[in-house]
Design an enzyme around this catalytic site. Structure first.
Site, mmCIF file in Angstrom:
data_model
loop_
_atom_site.group_PDB
_atom_site.id
_atom_site.type_symbol
_atom_site.label_atom_id
_atom_site.label_comp_id
_atom_site.label_asym_id
_atom_site.label_seq_id
_atom_site.Cartn_x
_atom_site.Cartn_y
_atom_site.Cartn_z
ATOM 1 N N ASP A 115 0.822 -1.214 0.000
ATOM 2 C CA ASP A 115 0.000 0.000 0.000
ATOM 3 C C ASP A 115 0.854 1.261 0.000
ATOM 4 O O ASP A 115 0.664 2.157 0.836
ATOM 5 C CB ASP A 115 -0.932 0.016 1.209
ATOM 6 C CG ASP A 115 -1.766 -1.242 1.330
ATOM 7 O OD1 ASP A 115 -2.184 -1.760 0.284
ATOM 8 O OD2 ASP A 115 -2.002 -1.705 2.458
ATOM 9 N N GLU B 242 -10.857 1.060 -3.691
ATOM 10 C CA GLU B 242 -10.128 1.420 -2.468
ATOM 11 C C GLU B 242 -8.824 2.124 -2.813
ATOM 12 O O GLU B 242 -8.456 2.257 -3.984
ATOM 13 C CB GLU B 242 -9.840 0.163 -1.633
ATOM 14 C CG GLU B 242 -9.068 -0.900 -2.377
ATOM 15 C CD GLU B 242 -9.021 -2.235 -1.641
ATOM 16 O OE1 GLU B 242 -9.540 -2.323 -0.514
ATOM 17 O OE2 GLU B 242 -8.463 -3.188 -2.211
#
Length: 520
Positions: free
Chosen positions: A15, A185
């Site tokens: 991420d 997301e």
């Protein structure tokens, strides 16, 4: 020119989010329940990186007690604005999004500003508009009711920087590019040439992972998708491709018209990933108002050159870690489970050694056990530690651990068995423990434990000072991968001590911890 070699951050650094201040670039990554949390890296050429700290470096910033290893801190975003660095993230253990700030990226970073119930969902990001206003962008469950797993939406709302609270109305701006999209997301907003661009991931952080983009002339209206969405994915390359799960990107420019994107992806071995999701870099160009990632190639490259002067650091991130325990500060590459300040170790009781105190907590529990490790960064590596430990009873143990999570790991421990001091190898798979080997130790004193892993197969040695003795061969490591164990993390390798539920004043002294790639 400088040569970029992917992944730019090896081992589980998922991420990624990136920002630039002048000629300096900064990356942060998810850390889940590992502590300290949110490692931060610095570069001046996008190819070579140094770790400059961990943003969540005290327990008051990281309340994750009792959580699963894959809970905790999700998908941080880092941004720089008007003399201040901002990091926003989700602590899913507390079901809350929060912001910390710092004048210098090395820290200190502030206490958390929690956004509370006004900011549901995960993966928050901040966008600073030309007028100085700041906007929160995140992903949340469909407010009209979740119709299927992953039925979420991306939404925005203004953030008051003085109060660190959301103000005004929130608005959904996008639900993903693909019909029936799951898990839109990791959203990030940028303003480029009069358009607001939304870059985000969808398809879940697995085989269908991808990067998609949408844009709008106004911030508070429904965005339009790029006709080429998804603009990047490896889903069409198959599970035998050397790099899989690519997605979750964040854009950055060099101030001279050149653009790049960082993203996560995994490098499997035997179709299984032990290192979790790592950080990769790709070039970006713009065509007809839309980004093209890895132009002319269409996939992540092992190597490529960019037009930037090379800049090296004295202590760069590599695929090998050699930790010596000198000084009074813990090496910032080391991570604990939940909390590293709770008295699990000392660097001052014995010069040049890490003293690990035996705690009641076990590594097979969701607990703050006495464990400190480094990330696995290769499928061909040798991990080793030198230690001195004498168990007083059969409850006391210390040694080396290959750790995926509390229910899936390998332990290489010194302990008492039937009154004798032994070296014991134990597998834990889905919580089921099995003793794989037991070797009686001949004397009290220093010893070395060596773990050699080669393409999901391991071998273990022990040395009492007269050379190494093989204890176990052909250990299958597939059980300790994300695909088998579940979750979002990669493996770590570390030192461990426990009294297994019994009060103890005993300790183990470790002189070093290494995890060195054989590919160097």
């Amino acid at each position: 020119m400088v040569t970029v070699k992917n992944p730019i951050l090896m081992g589980f650094y998922p991420d990624p989010s990136i920002c630039r201040k002048g000629e300096d670039y900064y990356i942060v990554n998810s850390s889940f329940v590992y502590a300290p949390g949110v490692p931060i890296f610095h570069s001046r050429d996008l190819a070579h990186w140094e770790q400059i700290g961990n943003i969540l470096d005290r327990p008051s910033q990281l309340p994750v007690a009792g959580a699963d290893i894959s809970d905790g801190i999700y998908a941080p975003t880092i941004r720089y604005h008007d003399g201040l660095f901002y990091m926003i993230t989700t602590n899913v253990t507390r079901d809350n999004n929060f912001i910390v700030t710092a004048e210098n990226p090395e820290g200190p970073w502030s206490e958390p500003y929690y956004l509370g119930d006004d900011a549901p969902g995960i993966d928050p990001s901040l966008f600073f508009d030309d007028d100085g206003k700041c906007y929160y962008c995140g992903t949340r469950p469909n407010p009209e009711g979740v119709r299927y797993n992953g039925d979420w939406e991306i939404w925005i709302q203004e953030l008051d920087l003085k109060t660190m609270k959301l103000v005004g109305e929130s608005m959904a701006i996008w639900k993903g590019a693909v019909k029936g999209c799951i898990w839109p997301e990791g959203p990030h907003i940028y303003k480029i040439d009069g358009y607001y661009y939304l870059l985000h991931a969808e398809g879940g952080t697995g085989p269908e992972h991808s990067i998609t983009v949408a844009r709008s002339k106004k911030l508070f209206q429904w965005f339009e998708g790029c006709p080429r969405n998804p603009v990047f994915t490896h889903r069409n390359l198959g599970m035998d491709y050397p790099v899989i799960y690519a997605g979750h990107g964040d854009l950055v420019d060099d101030g001279k018209g050149n653009w790049y994107v960082v993203m996560l992806a995994s490098r499997p071995c035997k179709k299984h990933s032990s290192m979790g999701r790592e950080t990769f870099l790709a070039r970006v160009i713009w065509e007809k108002g839309w980004p093209v990632i890895a132009p002319g190639v269409g996939h992540l490259e092992d190597e490529f050159t960019i037009d930037m002067p090379e800049h090296r650091f004295a202590e760069e991130i590599t695929n090998s870690d050699v930790i010596h325990f000198w000084g009074e500060q813990l090496d910032q590459r080391l991570v604990a489970i939940e909390d590293w300040t709770s008295g699990i170790y000392s660097l001052t009781e014995r010069e040049g050694a890490l003293r690990m105190y035996l705690r009641k907590e076990k590594i097979s529990e969701r607990a703050n056990c006495a464990y400190l490790g480094v990330r696995q960064k290769s499928y061909r590596f040798v991990a080793e530690t030198g230690m001195e430990f004498y168990p007083d009873n059969e409850s006391e143990t210390a040694g080396l651990v290959l750790y995926q999570n509390n229910e899936n790991h390998l332990r290489f421990e010194v302990m008492r068995v039937d009154g004798e001091v032994c070296f014991v190898v134990t597998s834990c798979i889905h919580g089921d423990e099995q003793t794989l080997a037991t070797t009686r130790l001949e004397k009290k004193g220093k010893l070395k434990i060596r773990l050699q892993c080669c393409d999901q197969c391991a071998r273990v040695w022990i040395s009492e000072g007269k050379g190494y003795v093989s204890v176990v061969e052909n250990l299958d490591l597939l059980a300790y991968t994300t695909e088998e164990a579940g979750g979002f993390v990669g493996c770590t390798v570390g030192v461990y001590a426990s009294s297994n539920g019994i009060d103890s004043t005993n300790y183990a002294d470790f002189e070093w911890l290494t995890c060195q790639s054989m590919d160097d």
